[in-house]
Scaffold this motif. Structure first.
Motif, short mmCIF file in Angstrom:
data_model
loop_
_atom_site.label_atom_id
_atom_site.label_comp_id
_atom_site.label_asym_id
_atom_site.label_seq_id
_atom_site.Cartn_x
_atom_site.Cartn_y
_atom_site.Cartn_z
N ARG A 78 4.92 14.02 -15.58
CA ARG A 78 4.62 14.44 -14.07
C ARG A 78 3.10 13.84 -13.90
NH1 ARG A 78 5.97 14.40 -9.00
NH2 ARG A 78 5.14 16.23 -7.73
N GLU A 79 2.06 14.22 -14.52
CA GLU A 79 1.02 13.59 -14.39
C GLU A 79 0.84 11.89 -13.99
OE1 GLU A 79 -3.38 14.08 -16.16
OE2 GLU A 79 -1.72 13.83 -17.58
N ARG A 80 1.85 11.39 -14.83
CA ARG A 80 1.75 9.87 -14.82
C ARG A 80 2.20 9.19 -13.69
NH1 ARG A 80 2.49 9.29 -20.01
NH2 ARG A 80 4.68 9.73 -19.97
N THR A 81 3.22 10.04 -13.20
CA THR A 81 3.97 9.75 -11.93
C THR A 81 2.82 9.97 -10.60
OG1 THR A 81 6.14 10.29 -12.59
CG2 THR A 81 5.73 10.21 -10.32
N LEU A 82 2.21 11.17 -10.52
CA LEU A 82 1.33 11.49 -9.67
C LEU A 82 0.21 10.16 -9.67
CD1 LEU A 82 1.44 15.34 -9.74
CD2 LEU A 82 2.24 13.78 -8.27
N MET A 83 -0.38 10.14 -10.97
CA MET A 83 -1.37 9.14 -11.01
C MET A 83 -1.11 7.69 -10.45
SD MET A 83 -3.83 10.85 -12.06
CE MET A 83 -5.20 9.51 -12.26
N GLU A 84 0.23 7.32 -10.82
CA GLU A 84 0.70 6.10 -10.17
C GLU A 84 0.84 5.96 -8.73
OE1 GLU A 84 4.39 5.18 -12.33
OE2 GLU A 84 3.57 4.81 -14.09
N LYS A 85 1.32 7.54 -8.21
CA LYS A 85 1.17 7.41 -6.66
C LYS A 85 -0.33 7.32 -6.03
CE LYS A 85 5.96 9.83 -6.21
NZ LYS A 85 6.31 11.06 -5.82
N LEU A 86 -1.09 8.11 -6.49
CA LEU A 86 -2.40 8.10 -6.33
C LEU A 86 -2.79 6.69 -6.26
CD1 LEU A 86 -4.87 9.61 -5.39
CD2 LEU A 86 -5.51 9.95 -7.86
N ARG A 87 -2.66 5.79 -7.27
CA ARG A 87 -3.22 4.47 -7.43
C ARG A 87 -2.63 3.75 -6.22
NH1 ARG A 87 -2.32 3.86 -12.62
NH2 ARG A 87 -0.34 2.95 -12.25
N ASP A 88 -1.21 4.03 -6.27
CA ASP A 88 -0.77 2.97 -5.07
C ASP A 88 -1.33 3.37 -3.64
OD1 ASP A 88 0.86 2.04 -7.08
OD2 ASP A 88 2.67 2.98 -6.66
N ARG A 89 -1.59 4.44 -3.35
CA ARG A 89 -2.11 4.86 -2.02
C ARG A 89 -3.60 4.43 -1.87
NH1 ARG A 89 0.95 10.89 -1.37
NH2 ARG A 89 2.74 9.83 -0.84
N ARG A 90 -4.25 4.57 -3.03
CA ARG A 90 -5.58 4.07 -3.05
C ARG A 90 -5.58 2.55 -2.62
NH1 ARG A 90 -8.22 6.94 -8.11
NH2 ARG A 90 -8.66 9.17 -6.90
N SER A 91 -4.70 1.86 -3.14
CA SER A 91 -4.49 0.24 -2.99
C SER A 91 -4.18 0.08 -1.63
CB SER A 91 -3.48 -0.19 -3.95
OG SER A 91 -4.02 -0.10 -5.22
N ALA A 92 -3.32 0.89 -1.01
CA ALA A 92 -2.79 0.82 0.35
C ALA A 92 -3.92 0.93 1.52
CB ALA A 92 -1.58 1.70 0.57
N LEU A 93 -4.68 2.10 1.11
CA LEU A 93 -5.78 2.38 1.96
C LEU A 93 -6.81 1.03 1.87
CD1 LEU A 93 -6.50 6.20 1.27
CD2 LEU A 93 -5.96 5.13 3.30
N LEU A 94 -7.14 0.79 0.63
CA LEU A 94 -8.04 -0.43 0.78
C LEU A 94 -7.47 -1.56 1.14
CD1 LEU A 94 -10.66 -1.64 -0.58
CD2 LEU A 94 -9.50 -2.06 -2.76
N ARG A 95 -6.37 -1.87 1.15
CA ARG A 95 -5.78 -3.29 1.96
C ARG A 95 -5.85 -2.81 3.47
NH1 ARG A 95 -2.05 -2.67 -2.26
NH2 ARG A 95 -0.33 -1.45 -0.80
N ALA A 96 -5.72 -1.47 3.81
CA ALA A 96 -5.53 -1.35 5.41
C ALA A 96 -7.04 -1.63 5.75
CB ALA A 96 -5.10 -0.12 5.56
N ALA A 97 -7.91 -1.05 5.01
CA ALA A 97 -9.73 -1.12 5.39
C ALA A 97 -9.99 -2.57 5.57
CB ALA A 97 -10.32 -0.40 4.28
N ALA A 98 -9.41 -3.59 4.59
CA ALA A 98 -9.54 -4.76 4.58
C ALA A 98 -9.01 -5.57 5.94
CB ALA A 98 -9.05 -5.76 3.37
N ARG A 99 -7.84 -5.20 6.07
CA ARG A 99 -7.17 -5.67 7.38
C ARG A 99 -8.10 -5.25 8.81
NH1 ARG A 99 -2.44 -4.25 4.70
NH2 ARG A 99 -2.24 -2.48 5.78
N GLY A 100 -8.30 -4.06 8.68
CA GLY A 100 -9.11 -3.55 9.71
C GLY A 100 -10.69 -4.37 9.86
N ALA A 101 -11.15 -4.44 8.75
CA ALA A 101 -12.52 -5.24 8.91
C ALA A 101 -12.32 -6.74 9.33
CB ALA A 101 -13.07 -5.40 7.19
N ASP A 102 -10.97 -7.05 9.07
CA ASP A 102 -10.67 -8.58 9.67
C ASP A 102 -10.50 -8.72 11.20
OD1 ASP A 102 -11.00 -9.65 7.30
OD2 ASP A 102 -8.73 -9.69 6.63
N ASP A 103 -10.08 -7.50 11.54
CA ASP A 103 -9.81 -7.60 13.18
C ASP A 103 -11.27 -7.63 14.06
OD1 ASP A 103 -7.19 -7.56 12.62
OD2 ASP A 103 -7.21 -5.56 12.56
#
Length: 188
Positions: free
Chosen positions: A163-188
């Protein structure tokens, strides 16, 4: 130490003639290697529907241990999808069902995945390109079986780690999505 055959009934997954092909409206969902990770996680929506004769003889039940018998890494996981009674593993899986109360299914899956047991599997496997273990060889292997209380503790800790491994993967995926969204926002 008891043999696998002493503590579990072992059967092969369903053997298909040819490829697994989708049959909309089929009575079963086929579990293939590509559908499941080593922690036993899979999305039932992604499974292939097919018509399987004598479904009750082939479908998984909650508490079954599903073992991938073919490939470089043979692993086991506890099937606990109690809301599905129509999932059928393909032929490269074996299904172990505990006999009696001597062994807990969660513990059995954990024990099969341990280095010591994996080394035993390697010692009796055949094939070079795609190693595999036969049902006869698997059932003839010995396995440590501590008292039931110890098995329950081990299985509970293993479930928490998964369960911990699953949650850590979800957390990593969400952090990556936030980073990509922030990078897209910086390009606008």
């Amino acid at each position: 130490m008891p043999l696998i055959n002493d503590i579990a009934k072992v059967r092969m997954g369903y053997h298909f003639r040819g490829r697994v092909q989708e049959e909309p409206g089929g009575n079963a969902l086929v579990l293939q290697i590509r559908d499941v990770d080593e922690d036993g996680r899979f999305d039932t929506e992604a499974l292939t529907p097919m018509e399987i004769p004598n479904l009750s003889n082939h479908a998984l039940s909650a508490g079954d241990v599903v073992f991938l018998a073919r490939g470089a890494r043979r692993y086991a996981f506890l099937f606990d999808a109690v809301d599905h009674d129509n999932i059928v593993p393909a032929g490269y899986f074996m299904v172990l069902r505990a006999k009696g109360e001597r062994v807990r299914p969660g513990y059995l899956a954990w024990a099969i995945n341990q280095d010591r047991f994996q080394a035993l599997i390697d010692s009796v496997s055949s094939g070079t390109a795609v190693p595999q273990i036969t049902k006869g060889n698997l059932t003839g292997l010995s396995i440590d079986v501590p008292d039931v209380e110890t098995q329950d503790r081990i299985a509970a800790i293993d479930a928490l780690m998964n369960r911990e491994r699953t949650l850590m993967e979800k957390l990593r995926d969400r952090r990556s999505a936030l980073l990509r969204a922030a990078a897209r926002g910086a390009d606008d």
